[in-house]
Structure formats: structure tokens, C-alpha cells
Write an enzyme that holds these catalytic residues in place. Structure first.
Site, PDB file in Angstrom:
ATOM      1  CE  LYS A 128      -0.447  -0.696   4.963  1.00  0.00           C
ATOM      2  NZ  LYS A 128      -1.351  -1.002   6.051  1.00  0.00           N
ATOM      3  CG  ASP A 169      -1.980  -4.692   6.017  1.00  0.00           C
ATOM      4  OD1 ASP A 169      -1.965  -3.483   6.328  1.00  0.00           O
ATOM      5  OD2 ASP A 169      -0.993  -5.309   5.605  1.00  0.00           O
TER       6      ASP A 169
END
Length: 172
Positions: A128, A169
Site C-alpha cells: 500500500k 491490514d
């Protein structure tokens, strides 16, 4: 080649620990494998299964990730900003440091940054852009493929990692 991943959630329970190909997995295949409910993700057993030489397998092992043998590479997920301020990333940051070396590599989501400590590869899967964001399955897959490519080029046979993409996450 056999790559044993230690500490990885056995998300592939449906396959009954069959040999999974080294070829890339499509997004649809990955999503269907990951859509299994949590009760289907019990540790897998490889007892009695013959593995071809050109295959890899997953092995679930409980315990301290950092007590794995020194001949095993380590891997975990981080953001492009290399913040590593929560979860197991904090332990990696404390144990191995090297944040400036990771940032110098200028890796993007879907790639894999690398440190070498005491002859051991430590893989940082960039999943990310920022630590506050949620990763995508596509970036997770691409970063794993990038790590696989490095492993094949450098003869890495074993990788220990936590359950990646889940926990903080919030992927399945």
C-alpha cells in the site's frame, strides 16, 4: 524447488495441501481462495503427500517468527512510506533497522524491498502507499511475485512470514 513458508495462514485449505503452481495466480483465483471462511483456514497437513521437485508448499508453524533457522528468509508487509509503526512491522524495524536503506530503494506498491542481514534476506512486501491505507489483493499478489522472482534468482528455498495481509491490514 521447494519453498516452505512458515507462519503463513493456510488460506488454501480447499486444495487439501496439494502442490500449488509457481505460475502467477489470477485475481479471480486468489479471491476465491481467500474467500474461504475462517473455520476453513485450519493449519494444513502435508503428511503423506509427494511433492514434485519443481513445486512449492505452504507449512503453518506456530511460535516466534524470529526464532526460525538463520537459513530462512523473512518477509512481511509494509507501506511505501516505510513507516512501520504498528503490528509486527515494529518488531522488524527494531530488530533489523535499515529504514533509510528501504526508502532509498524507492519501491512502489506491488513491489518488494529487501535488506540483507547476516547473510539472510529480509523481504518487505510493499502492499500500500501509506500506512493508514488498506492494501489491495492485487498489490499483495504483485509483491509476492516480485519476492518469488528474487527467491528464484538467489536460490532462496525457505521463507518465514507471519499471516500476511490480515490483522492490521484487514484482508481476509
Amino acid at each position: 524447488m521447494q519453498i516452505v513458508v512458515r507462519g503463513f495462514a493456510c488460506l488454501f485449505r480447499k486444495t487439501r495441501s496439494q502442490v500449488l503452481p509457481l505460475s502467477p495466480v489470477s485475481k479471480q483465483d486468489l479471491n476465491s481462495m481467500l474467500s474461504a471462511s475462517s473455520y476453513n483456514r485450519a493449519p494444513c497437513s502435508t503428511h503423506g503427500i509427494q511433492f514434485p521437485e519443481d513445486s512449492w508448499r505452504l507449512k503453518h508453524a506456530s511460535g516466534d517468527l524470529f526464532s526460525c533457522p538463520m537459513d530462512e528468509a523473512l518477509a512481511h508487509c509494509i507501506s511505501e512510506d516505510c513507516r512501520m509503526g504498528a503490528g509486527i512491522a515494529v518488531l522488524f524495524k527494531k530488530k533489523f533497522g535499515g529504514v533509510s536503506k528501504l526508502k532509498e530503494q524507492r519501491k512502489l506498491p506491488g513491489q518488494c524491498a529487501l535488506l540483507i542481514q547476516d547473510g539472510r534476506f529480509i523481504y518487505y512486501l510493499i502492499t500500500k502507499k501509506k500506512a493508514s491505507q488498506r492494501p489491495t489483493y492485487e498489490n499483495l499478489r504483485l509483491s509476492l511475485e516480485d519476492m518469488k522472482s528474487h527467491c528464484l534468482k538467489n536460490g532462496v528455498k525457505r521463507i518465514s512470514m507471519p499471516r500476511i495481509g490480515c490483522g492490521l491490514d484487514r484482508l481476509q
